[in-house]
Structures are given as C-alpha cells and as structure tokens.
Design a protein around this motif. Structure first.
Motif, PDB file in Angstrom:
ATOM      1  N   TYR A  54      -5.228   0.902   4.200  1.00  0.00           N
ATOM      2  CA  TYR A  54      -5.843   0.300   3.399  1.00  0.00           C
ATOM      3  C   TYR A  54      -6.974   1.038   2.661  1.00  0.00           C
ATOM      4  O   TYR A  54      -6.957   1.266   1.366  1.00  0.00           O
ATOM      5  CB  TYR A  54      -6.600  -1.001   3.709  1.00  0.00           C
ATOM      6  CG  TYR A  54      -5.580  -1.978   4.269  1.00  0.00           C
ATOM      7  CD1 TYR A  54      -4.661  -2.637   3.744  1.00  0.00           C
ATOM      8  CD2 TYR A  54      -5.654  -2.177   5.765  1.00  0.00           C
ATOM      9  CE1 TYR A  54      -3.617  -3.428   4.280  1.00  0.00           C
ATOM     10  CE2 TYR A  54      -4.832  -2.975   6.516  1.00  0.00           C
ATOM     11  CZ  TYR A  54      -3.690  -3.409   5.740  1.00  0.00           C
ATOM     12  OH  TYR A  54      -2.858  -4.563   6.446  1.00  0.00           O
ATOM     13  N   VAL A  55      -7.706   1.842   3.424  1.00  0.00           N
ATOM     14  CA  VAL A  55      -8.711   2.838   2.977  1.00  0.00           C
ATOM     15  C   VAL A  55      -7.811   3.949   2.339  1.00  0.00           C
ATOM     16  O   VAL A  55      -8.535   4.224   1.199  1.00  0.00           O
ATOM     17  CB  VAL A  55      -9.538   3.288   4.148  1.00  0.00           C
ATOM     18  CG1 VAL A  55     -10.510   4.406   3.605  1.00  0.00           C
ATOM     19  CG2 VAL A  55     -10.275   2.189   4.868  1.00  0.00           C
ATOM     20  N   ILE A  76       2.248   2.127  -3.384  1.00  0.00           N
ATOM     21  CA  ILE A  76       1.410   2.867  -4.139  1.00  0.00           C
ATOM     22  C   ILE A  76       0.932   4.237  -3.872  1.00  0.00           C
ATOM     23  O   ILE A  76       0.961   5.102  -4.486  1.00  0.00           O
ATOM     24  CB  ILE A  76      -0.037   2.123  -4.206  1.00  0.00           C
ATOM     25  CG1 ILE A  76       0.160   0.726  -4.554  1.00  0.00           C
ATOM     26  CG2 ILE A  76      -1.096   2.875  -4.908  1.00  0.00           C
ATOM     27  CD1 ILE A  76      -0.887  -0.446  -4.426  1.00  0.00           C
ATOM     28  N   ALA A  94       0.686  -1.195  -0.254  1.00  0.00           N
ATOM     29  CA  ALA A  94      -0.109   0.079  -0.068  1.00  0.00           C
ATOM     30  C   ALA A  94       0.987   1.389   0.027  1.00  0.00           C
ATOM     31  O   ALA A  94       0.662   2.192  -0.678  1.00  0.00           O
ATOM     32  CB  ALA A  94      -0.984  -0.074   1.128  1.00  0.00           C
ATOM     33  N   THR A 115      -5.205   4.123   0.752  1.00  0.00           N
ATOM     34  CA  THR A 115      -4.574   3.553  -0.567  1.00  0.00           C
ATOM     35  C   THR A 115      -5.693   3.320  -1.560  1.00  0.00           C
ATOM     36  O   THR A 115      -5.258   3.776  -2.808  1.00  0.00           O
ATOM     37  CB  THR A 115      -4.050   2.134  -0.384  1.00  0.00           C
ATOM     38  OG1 THR A 115      -2.869   2.406   0.630  1.00  0.00           O
ATOM     39  CG2 THR A 115      -3.303   1.479  -1.764  1.00  0.00           C
ATOM     40  N   MET A 116      -6.952   2.913  -1.124  1.00  0.00           N
ATOM     41  CA  MET A 116      -7.875   2.848  -2.262  1.00  0.00           C
ATOM     42  C   MET A 116      -8.356   4.491  -2.689  1.00  0.00           C
ATOM     43  O   MET A 116      -8.398   4.711  -3.898  1.00  0.00           O
ATOM     44  CB  MET A 116      -9.228   2.350  -1.762  1.00  0.00           C
ATOM     45  CG  MET A 116      -8.933   0.596  -1.356  1.00  0.00           C
ATOM     46  SD  MET A 116     -10.504  -0.152  -0.892  1.00  0.00           S
ATOM     47  CE  MET A 116     -11.612   0.142  -2.221  1.00  0.00           C
ATOM     48  N   LEU A 124      -5.807   5.539  -4.977  1.00  0.00           N
ATOM     49  CA  LEU A 124      -5.701   5.257  -6.224  1.00  0.00           C
ATOM     50  C   LEU A 124      -6.975   5.686  -7.167  1.00  0.00           C
ATOM     51  O   LEU A 124      -6.982   5.861  -8.191  1.00  0.00           O
ATOM     52  CB  LEU A 124      -5.965   3.345  -6.074  1.00  0.00           C
ATOM     53  CG  LEU A 124      -4.790   2.577  -5.885  1.00  0.00           C
ATOM     54  CD1 LEU A 124      -5.127   1.292  -5.528  1.00  0.00           C
ATOM     55  CD2 LEU A 124      -4.146   2.617  -7.251  1.00  0.00           C
ATOM     56  N   ALA A 125      -7.990   5.909  -6.232  1.00  0.00           N
ATOM     57  CA  ALA A 125      -9.320   6.598  -7.000  1.00  0.00           C
ATOM     58  C   ALA A 125      -8.919   8.068  -7.589  1.00  0.00           C
ATOM     59  O   ALA A 125      -9.680   8.470  -8.469  1.00  0.00           O
ATOM     60  CB  ALA A 125     -10.559   6.391  -6.045  1.00  0.00           C
TER      61      ALA A 125
END
Lengths: 309, 347
Positions: free
Chosen positions: A282-283, A241, A238, A285-286, A289-290
């Motif tokens: 994790y949240v 990224i 994560a 990273t999402m 990415l978005a």
C-alpha cells in the motif's frame, strides 16, 4: 547480516513468494481488463471472496476440485455482470458499486456458509488441487526448487499473464478494448460497441478474480473461511497501478508483493514487525502514484459512465 | 448531453425510500431461500430494533458511529471528493483517543475527556488530509490513496496496539482508558453513551459549516464545479485539503466514540467496516446531515434486530449485511429507480 542475506535468496522463500503471488496475479489481470475498458473495479476483493466460496462449495458437493474452478469462474462472471449492469446501464458510480459488491460478498459468503454448513467461521475440509512436478525443470539446480514443483494454478497464472499481454496488445479485440477505455466516443464513432466491450471486459475481470479466490480455498488451503481474502483484492488493485495497467508490470508487482508476504514471518524473527511488511504494497503504491518511481497514469476514461449520443 | 433532472422535495425522499423497499424485497428472496417467512423475519427485525426503549437505545448505540462515518463521506462528497478512507481515519482517530485516554491519567475529567475527543478528531483529520494534500498538490485521485491509507492505518494501529502500546494481556489490545476519559452510559445495561449527542452535534456543525459559512460556500462551489470555482477566485487546492481534513475529522470522531463510549480501549481491527458503511449511510441520506442521521438509525436498527432474527429464525444474521449492500446498489442506481417511479427527466 549473513543470516538475513541467506533468507533473501532462499529458494523456499522464492517458491513461497510465487504461491503468495498467484491469487494476486489472477485478480490483478482481472483488474487490468476491467480498467482498460474504462470501468474501475474496486470489487476485486468481493469477487475473489465469492470465487473462494464457490470453489469450496462445488468441490464439497462434487468431490472434484476442477469443477470448483469452473464454478468459481462462473460465479465471478455473474458478479462481474452485476457490476457491469449497474455501472454501465444504470450509470451508477463505479466506486460505490464496487464498495457495495465487497460488502455484499462479505455478507453472502457467511450467510451461505452458515446455511449450508451450520458453522460460522470456516467450512469443512474439501478436495483440493494438488501440486504437480514438472519433469525436466525440477532438476535444474536453483530454479527447479522454485518452479519445479508447484500447484497447477500457479503455472496457469503465469500462462494467463502471457495470454493477457497477447490479447491486449496483439489482437484487434485488445485494440478495441484499449480504445474504449481511453476514448469511448471515438471508439463508438468507428463502430465499436462500447457497452458490449465493457460488459465482456468486466465479466472477464470477475472470472479472473474468481480464479484468484479459487486458489485460496482449494489449492493453498482446503477450506473456505470468513473474509479469507483479507485485503488481497486491494493488493491486486495496488499491483495494477504499480504495474501501470500492463500484465507484465502487474506480474512484477504481484511477485514483489508475494515475496514481501513470504518474507514477513521469517523477518519477524530478526525483529521486523509483520505489520510493516503487510503495509508495504500500500505504501509503495502511494509512492508510485505520487510519481517517485515513474508516474502511474491509468486509462483516461476509467471511471466515467458512457452515455451514448 | 447531461440531462438536468428536476427534483422536488418529495422526489428527494422517494428515491432512498424506494431503494430501501427494493432491497427488502430482494432480501426476502434470501429469506425464502432458507425456508423462512419474510414477514415473520422482518417483523422480528422491526420489533427487536424499535419495540422497546431498551431496543431503541441499542439501535441508537449502533447508529452512532455510522452517523459520524456517514457525515465524513457526505461532507467530502459535497466538496466533490469521494472519501472511501473513513475506515482508516476512524482507526487513527480511535487510537489517538485511546492513547490520550490511557496515557494522561490523573487529569480531571473536565480536561481529560475533551482532550481525548479533540485528539481523536485531529488524528482522523490528519489521516484524511494526506490524500487531500496529494490530490491538491499532485492531482492524484483520492479514491486509490484513501483505500491504500485504510490498510496502512489498519496495520499501523495493529502494530501500535500489539507492540509499543500492548496492554499486556494475551489479547491484541491496549491498556484501558482511564475512567476520566470515558463517555457516560445513558441507559444501562444498554451501551448507549453520550456519544450519540456528540454525533447529533457533529451533524449540526456539518450543516452549519456547509450552508452557513463562507468556507462552506467555497467547498460546495468546488464540489459543484471546480473549474468555475477556480475561475471565480476560489482556491480549489486549499479547499480540497480542508474538505478532506474535516471529512477525516468526522471519521476520527467515529473511532473516538467507539473507544471512549464502547470499548474503553483500542482493540485491533474492532471496526468491522464502519467506515465503508459510511458510504452507504451518506448515499442513503442524500449527503445531507439530516438524511445521514435517519439513514444511520435505519442501519443501526437492522444491526440490532438481526441478532434476534438470527436467534428466533433460521435466517443467518448476515442477511442484513446483504440488505445493506442491496440498499447501496439501489440508491446508487437512481437512474433505475427514477425509471421505475416514472419520474420525469427534463431535457
């Protein structure tokens, strides 16, 4: 409120954040080298786990934790080469092989733990790498209490970030590495050996992830326990990224995730469940990415096997 | 140039079989390492998993969740998606089913059980559709998002089962689900439940959707070549979301079955990689529902036999985890196996 603010800037929390970030930094750098060469590495978790076990085992057998460090890096290189062999030569799906390595590492470490020590769960306590004090820096008021006395591996992790940056951006090897990850065909045409670059990068990735595992078993703690990486390999992924595949970006992400980790126990007392802090990397990273915090885009050829011809 | 490989039905089965044999061969190295005889260990493994009706029932019980997670991964794969998030979808489905099970008590069994199953399935479908949506609308590859969602689901259900829905005991679990929402045990004292029929039915449904409906045709078209599918008038974005939702539904059913058929309450972190094993099952089963069933039974058998092997020899039971990983290595490296079997590659 004042109590919470006090917590957020507490030197003990910052010092703990640096410690929590250390295994993530090593593994994330490993992830960067691998991905930059065009090989997706979701096996960081398994590589860390095998590193953690090997470091404990070598330290146990020799009584010298520094030999444990070398052993863990060597084990990481071997697992990295395994990953590389299947992904590069046998053209297997990189995510599938990564999954296989993670499962393999979980099984192998407990298999060996039970065979050598007869115990499931945890190993005996072994010799560890002790903290060191940096003479002048530890006298600087606030900073001294954060970085003045830490584990040598913590300093090594910070040094590794600088080295990784220099290697990737300031050497011809780094240029070739990036070329192979972005456009292998073009790199091949100008005479770069794509396969060899990828082998070296993934082996290096394993060595670094192994170092990350080392910190867990013979610096942070003094024993190996089953599944002790507990998802840190994925947090490192994560961070890769989140840090946009750059060493300093990943460092920032690891420090932030380490900080969240260091805070979680203390925030539980003011009513924030630890699980929410655990979820944070994790949240975020999402979200990254978005594209909400500037889009994260990886190396172009990452995930694609290279077929010559 | 991509080489086209001519595949006969025999070759279709030969590669997975070769992978299993190779994995067992490498595994015997580990058995020799601990000073035992591989033949003895493998004989125990086989007899203890298939040797009696009771052993067979346990094998099937262990295989059931793997059938579901294998179907989840295989279904996604057919639509060109790599669902490595079955683990997370499983947890959300499991919690949803458990919630129905311990909340709506007093309902007749005829309504309560199906309701719990459907809600569990929908829970998985919802969790699966998130990365599907993100891929369809923003073009983000599903692998990273599904990995991230695995951990988010793990911690979310951890919080739910130890916080707002904690069962009250000192263990991190919810209250028990009502008997009206529990699946029936088929062969006590083994823990095989009617969930196995649910899994077989799910495999049949997966087959019907993929090969007998227009929707399935579209999904497979997208899986084979999204550009061509789009050009042919198929809505790739819509199909991506649908495929991930259905894939997630299968994973949600895996969790549902584990709660309603086995644990009868939600236990924090109960899964132990069932979702990741789904990747192995799907690969070994060549992403076909029938193959998935056989692959799941093989993995269930390995797990069942390993306990006895651990007890009767000095081989740690984790050997079978190693073998399962080796199977993935070899199935994934079909290129290697084809070379070993000297199968012809046509230009």
């Amino acid at each position: 409120m004042g109590e919470v603010l006090g917590l957020l800037f507490n030197t003990a929390v910052f010092a703990a954040a640096l410690r929590m970030a250390t295994p993530l930094i090593f593994a994330a750098l490993g992830g960067i080298f691998s991905e930059r060469s065009g090989v997706v590495n979701i096996a960081l978790e398994g590589m860390m786990l095998i590193g953690a076990f090997t470091a404990m085992f070598v330290s146990n057998q020799t009584g010298n934790p520094w030999l444990g460090v070398i052993g863990a890096m060597a084990a990481g290189v071997l697992i990295g080469l395994l990953h590389a062999l299947f992904c590069i030569h046998y053209r297997a799906n990189q995510v599938v092989i990564g999954t296989a390595i993670n499962i393999f590492a979980g099984g192998l470490t407990v298999f060996l733990l039970r065979y050598f020590f007869g115990a499931a769960g945890t190993s005996p306590s072994v010799a560890t790498i002790g903290d060191v004090t940096i003479p002048v820096i530890n006298r600087i008021p606030w900073i001294g209490r954060v970085i003045g006395r830490q584990n040598p591996l913590v300093y090594l992790a910070l040094l590794a970030v600088v080295l990784a940056h220099l290697v990737i951006y300031k050497t011809s090897w780094g240029l070739r590495l990036r070329a192979v990850g972005e456009h292998p065909k073009a790199a091949d045409t100008v005479g770069v050996n794509v396969f060899r670059m990828r082998y070296v990068a993934v082996a290096l990735s394993g060595a670094l992830a192994g170092l990350g595992g080392t910190y867990l078993s013979i610096a942070h703690l003094s024993r190996f326990s089953e599944g002790m990486t507990a998802g840190r390999g994925f947090i490192a992924l994560a961070a890769v990224i989140f840090g946009k595949w750059t060493p300093f970006g990943a460092l920032g992400a690891c420090l932030f995730f380490g900080y969240a980790d260091a805070l979680q126990m203390r925030l539980q007392d003011v009513g924030i469940p630890t699980q929410f802090m655990n979820m944070l990397p994790y949240v975020l990273t999402m979200v990254a990415l978005a594209g909400f915090i500037g889009k994260s885009v990886g190396p172009k050829a990452s995930g694609q096997p290279y077929i010559k011809g | 140039m991509q080489k086209r490989i001519k595949v006969t039905r025999w070759q279709e089965i030969a590669t997975p079989l070769a992978a299993v044999v190779l994995a067992l061969l490498v595994g015997s190295g580990f058995i020799l390492f601990v000073g035992e005889n591989p033949l003895t260990a493998y004989r125990i493994l086989f007899v203890e998993s298939f040797g009696s009706i009771r052993n067979l029932a346990t094998t099937l019980q262990r295989a059931t969740p793997l059938m579901f997670t294998g179907l989840a991964v295989a279904f996604g794969y057919r639509a060109g998606l790599f669902n490595i998030g079955a683990e997370g979808q499983l947890y959300i489905g499991a919690f949803a089913a458990a919630w129905v099970g311990f909340t709506f008590t007093g309902l007749p069994r005829l309504i309560h059980l199906p309701l719990a199953i459907v809600v569990g399935m929908l829970g998985g479908a919802f969790w699966g559709s998130i990365p599907g949506y993100l891929k369809a609308k923003l073009g983000i590859h599903e692998v990273i998002n599904t990995i991230m969602l695995n951990f988010i689901a793990l911690y979310l259900t951890d919080w739910l089962a130890t916080g707002p829905f904690h069962g009250g005991s000192w263990v991190p679990e919810t209250a028990r689900v009502s008997a009206t929402a529990a699946l029936t045990r088929l062969y006590p004292p083994t823990r095989l439940s009617t969930g196995v029929f649910l899994a077989l039915a799910a495999a049949f449904v997966a087959y019907l959707i993929l090969w007998k409906t227009k929707q399935g045709y579209e999904l497979r078209a997208v899986g084979l070549n999204p550009q061509a599918a789009e050009y042919g008038g198929i809505n790739v974005a819509k199909n991506t979301i649908i495929a991930m939702a259905i894939s997630g539904a299968f994973a949600g059913l895996a969790g549902t079955e584990q709660i309603l058929g086995l644990h009868n309450r939600f236990i924090v972190r109960f899964s132990a990689d069932l979702g990741f094993m789904g990747v192995a099952v799907a690969l070994l089963g060549k992403n076909h529902p029938v193959g998935v069933i056989f692959a799941a039974i093989l993995f269930g058998a390995l797990q069942t036999g390993s306990a006895a092997m651990d007890r009767l020899t000095s081989v740690p039971r984790e050997l079978i985890t190693i073998i399962q990983a080796l199977i993935i290595f070899f199935v994934a490296a079909e290129y290697l196996i084809r070379r070993i079997l000297r199968m012809k590659e046509e230009a």
